[in-house]
Design an enzyme around this catalytic site. Structure first.
Site, PDB file in Angstrom:
ATOM      1  N   LYS A  73       0.662  -1.174   0.371  1.00 17.18           N
ATOM      2  CA  LYS A  73      -0.037   0.110  -0.248  1.00 17.18           C
ATOM      3  C   LYS A  73       1.060   1.389  -0.304  1.00 17.18           C
ATOM      4  CE  LYS A  73      -3.687  -2.210   2.644  1.00 17.18           C
ATOM      5  NZ  LYS A  73      -4.358  -2.644   3.674  1.00 17.18           N
ATOM      6  N   LYS A  76      -7.749 -10.826  -6.482  1.00 17.85           N
ATOM      7  CA  LYS A  76      -8.499 -10.995  -5.952  1.00 17.85           C
ATOM      8  C   LYS A  76      -9.452 -10.182  -6.059  1.00 17.85           C
ATOM      9  CE  LYS A  76      -8.633 -10.203  -0.587  1.00 17.85           C
ATOM     10  NZ  LYS A  76      -8.473 -10.093   0.579  1.00 17.85           N
ATOM     11  N   LYS A 127     -14.270  -4.587  -4.270  1.00 21.63           N
ATOM     12  CA  LYS A 127     -14.815  -3.889  -4.778  1.00 21.63           C
ATOM     13  C   LYS A 127     -14.754  -2.568  -5.598  1.00 21.63           C
ATOM     14  CE  LYS A 127     -18.924  -0.270  -4.595  1.00 21.63           C
ATOM     15  NZ  LYS A 127     -18.508   0.629  -3.684  1.00 21.63           N
TER      16      LYS A 127
END
Ligand code: TRP
Length: 329
Positions: free
Chosen positions: A111, A191, A194
């Protein structure tokens, strides 16, 4: 009875990946343990996000969890930021959390790489996660494999705190690995998530489910109807393992390997099974959606219930760490 804690980010939409990877397991666990399930909005704000919609997404996630089968009579569902003790314990634990281990977390490295300026909250994410669980002295933490490193760090934080301030005070939480294989998105690449737009939502209607499933990625070696496929590397088969009976799964695998049927036939059976399994959830979702005040009341009661435990832990932790007690009013 061992206490269970788990958390989910308020991404808004619950999808098949969340369901098979976590939430379905939670629904089972609520019959066997004392379970606390938390929508972790404080974790969500460690990455770029839209303040105007965070509240909505939090409420929608809670609505989805209830619709998926979490029953407030059997478990506690609440929102992390409604219990300020999470933040307080987070701070107290930062004083024993090892910086080197934090920097070695793969999720942090991933990240951080994608951001120009890395906020300290992203590095400290696993400390807050440790606080979530330790606040309630929960012993079991149902998670997917991607969380195992966070769990190991949580145990390390508990050990260090115990060593310094109170042998055996915090139990070392154990991961309860979700039995299902990781579900990929409809692209068959990443994966299901959303933010990647590769999901089937848990409350979508039958037509949408079929329209999304039809073009979904399968074993890329199956170019024509006559090519045999390999179910072991097909994401559609992974989803069959979540929604089809063992006999159906065996039949599906056989027909795939022998090119006994086409991918579309395989997907049609899967779509029917998904649609049937989701129908009661879809109905509950519509009912909760029509009554957001009811969901908010469930969350309020949940927070009130867990706060009793949280306050007790915080009082004990403050005392063991030697902080001066405030005078009574
Ligand atoms: N980090 C977890 C995830 O992204 C969510 C989470 C936050 C969590 N706090 C937790 C999971 C405590 C288990 C226990 O999936």
């Amino acid at each position: 009875m061992a206490r269970v804690f788990s958390g989910i980010q308020p991404s808004g939409e619950l999808h098949l990946g969340n369901y098979l990877g976590a939430v379905r397991n939670w629904v089972r666990l609520q019959d066997q343990h004392e379970c606390l399930f938390c929508v972790v909005d404080l974790h969500a704000i460690t990455q770029p996000y839209e303040p105007a919609t965070l509240g909505e997404r939090t409420l929608e996630m809670a609505t989805g969890l209830l619709a998926a089968g979490l029953d407030p009579a059997k478990c506690t569902v609440f929102v992390q930021s409604h219990v300020p003790e999470h933040s307080e314990l987070n701070w107290l634990l930062t004083t024993v959390a090892p910086l080197g281990e934090l920097e070695r977390q793969t999720q942090y490295k991933d990240k951080a790489q994608r951001q120009e300026s890395v906020p300290a909250g992203l590095l400290n994410y696993p400390i807050l996660q440790a606080a979530d669980v330790l606040l309630y002295k929960a012993e079991l933490v149902p998670v997917g494999e991607d969380q195992l490193q966070h769990l190991e760090l949580m145990r390390e934080i508990a050990r260090r705190w115990n060593h310094r301030f109170g042998a055996g005070y915090f139990p070392e939480p154990q991961a309860l690995l979700t039995p299902t294989k990781r579900v990929l998105g409809l692209d068959g690449q990443a994966k299901m998530s959303k933010s990647l737009g590769n999901t089937i939502g848990l409350f979508e209607d039958a037509d949408t489910i079929w329209e999304k499933l039809k073009p979904a990625a399968t074993d890329p070696a199956r170019v024509t109807r006559k090519d045999p496929g390999n179910p072991d590397i097909c994401n559609i088969f992974t989803i069959h393992q979540g929604f089809s009976t063992p006999a159906q799964q065996a039949d599906v695998a056989h027909k795939c390997r022998t090119a006994g049927w086409g991918c579309l036939d395989c997907k049609r059976l899967l779509a029917d099974n998904i649609i049937a399994a989701l129908a009661p959830m879809r109905e509950r979702h519509a009912r909760y959606r029509a009554d957001p005040e009811r969901v908010r009341a469930i969350l309020r009661d949940g927070a009130a219930r867990v706060r009793v435990i949280a306050r007790k832990t915080i009082t004990e932790v403050r005392a063991r760490m030697g902080l001066l007690e405030a005078a009574e009013d």
